[in-house]
Write a protein that holds these residues in place. Structure first.
Motif, PDB file in Angstrom:
ATOM      1  N   ILE A  27      31.192 -25.665   3.562  1.00 53.90           N
ATOM      2  CA  ILE A  27      31.504 -26.769   2.662  1.00 53.90           C
ATOM      3  C   ILE A  27      30.965 -26.306   1.317  1.00 53.90           C
ATOM      4  N   LEU A  35      35.376 -29.408  -4.243  1.00 53.54           N
ATOM      5  CA  LEU A  35      35.327 -28.748  -2.944  1.00 53.54           C
ATOM      6  C   LEU A  35      36.329 -27.602  -2.878  1.00 53.54           C
ATOM      7  N   ASP A  78      23.008 -23.785   0.720  1.00 51.69           N
ATOM      8  CA  ASP A  78      22.000 -24.785   0.391  1.00 51.69           C
ATOM      9  C   ASP A  78      21.286 -25.287   1.640  1.00 51.69           C
ATOM     10  N   ALA A  81      24.200 -27.704   7.816  1.00 45.66           N
ATOM     11  CA  ALA A  81      24.679 -29.084   7.934  1.00 45.66           C
ATOM     12  C   ALA A  81      24.807 -29.507   9.397  1.00 45.66           C
ATOM     13  N   ARG A 104      26.382 -26.346   4.135  1.00 46.70           N
ATOM     14  CA  ARG A 104      26.669 -26.842   2.791  1.00 46.70           C
ATOM     15  C   ARG A 104      26.268 -25.725   1.837  1.00 46.70           C
ATOM     16  N   CYS A 105      27.194 -25.359   0.951  1.00 51.40           N
ATOM     17  CA  CYS A 105      27.026 -24.202   0.080  1.00 51.40           C
ATOM     18  C   CYS A 105      27.412 -24.547  -1.349  1.00 51.40           C
ATOM     19  N   ARG A 106      27.012 -23.696  -2.272  1.00 55.23           N
ATOM     20  CA  ARG A 106      27.473 -23.847  -3.650  1.00 55.23           C
ATOM     21  C   ARG A 106      27.995 -22.510  -4.140  1.00 55.23           C
ATOM     22  N   LEU A 141      32.953 -32.337   7.078  1.00 58.51           N
ATOM     23  CA  LEU A 141      32.805 -32.526   5.636  1.00 58.51           C
ATOM     24  C   LEU A 141      31.951 -33.756   5.352  1.00 58.51           C
ATOM     25  N   ALA A 144      28.330 -33.011   6.117  1.00 53.92           N
ATOM     26  CA  ALA A 144      27.710 -32.081   5.160  1.00 53.92           C
ATOM     27  C   ALA A 144      27.475 -32.721   3.797  1.00 53.92           C
ATOM     28  N   LEU A 145      28.281 -33.691   3.417  1.00 53.67           N
ATOM     29  CA  LEU A 145      28.130 -34.331   2.105  1.00 53.67           C
ATOM     30  C   LEU A 145      27.025 -35.381   2.078  1.00 53.67           C
ATOM     31  N   ASP A 147      23.642 -36.146   1.719  1.00 56.13           N
ATOM     32  CA  ASP A 147      22.465 -35.409   1.238  1.00 56.13           C
ATOM     33  C   ASP A 147      21.197 -35.731   2.010  1.00 56.13           C
TER      34      ASP A 147
END
Length: 161
Positions: A27, A35, A78, A81, A104-106, A141, A144-145, A147
């Protein structure tokens, strides 16, 4: 998309019978909160970036590799998840149970583009303007969103996604 040599050797022995594979999903969010998705070449459906782990590979290495292979985007993980099992039957009749580790990634580099034969299109999407995603992608999703949520796992007896 062609199966790896490893999968081809297994399929030669078991045919379309059920096989279990370790997989990863990413994600990936950019600085604008969009996304990263790709349109799969095998189904033409939009999906999170995902793939099979290679023998001897760690899940974190696999997710970084899959995102760059499919989209040319470099990521930083990050957080974990979750980990879930889900069933997949491919168009050719191959049955699989995927044990999916999702992260969960950026995005930290690269320009999103089609980077291999597994994608028809690649793009960044606002979370309130996503293309249609299958129930499995939508569920991981949403997990993972969140927080504040700890890594997800199915409770004993909950069954497969």
């Amino acid at each position: 998309m062609p199966a790896s040599e490893y999968v081809q050797k297994l399929r030669a022995r078991v045919g379309h019978d059920l096989l279990m594979f370790p997989t990863v999903s990413a994600i990936v969010l950019n600085d604008r909160g969009e996304l990263l998705l790709h349109q799969r070449s095998d189904t033409a459906r939009w999906a999170l970036i995902a793939g099979l782990m290679d023998p001897g590979e760690q899940p974190a290495d696999a997710v970084v590799r899959e995102v760059e292979e499919e989209t040319a985007v470099q990521i930083k993980i990050d957080r974990l998840a979750g980990v879930v099992a889900h069933n997949v039957t491919y168009q050719n009749g191959d049955r699989c149970q995927m044990v999916n580790t999702f992260f969960r990634c950026r995005a930290v580099g690269g320009d999103a583009r089609v980077n291999d034969s597994e994608s028809l299109r690649v793009g960044w999407f606002a979370l309130d303007a996503l293309p249609a995603l299958d129930p499995f992608n939508l569920r991981i999703l949403s997990i993972a969103l969140d927080d504040d949520a700890p890594p997800y796992f199915a409770a004993p007896g909950e069954g497969v996604f």
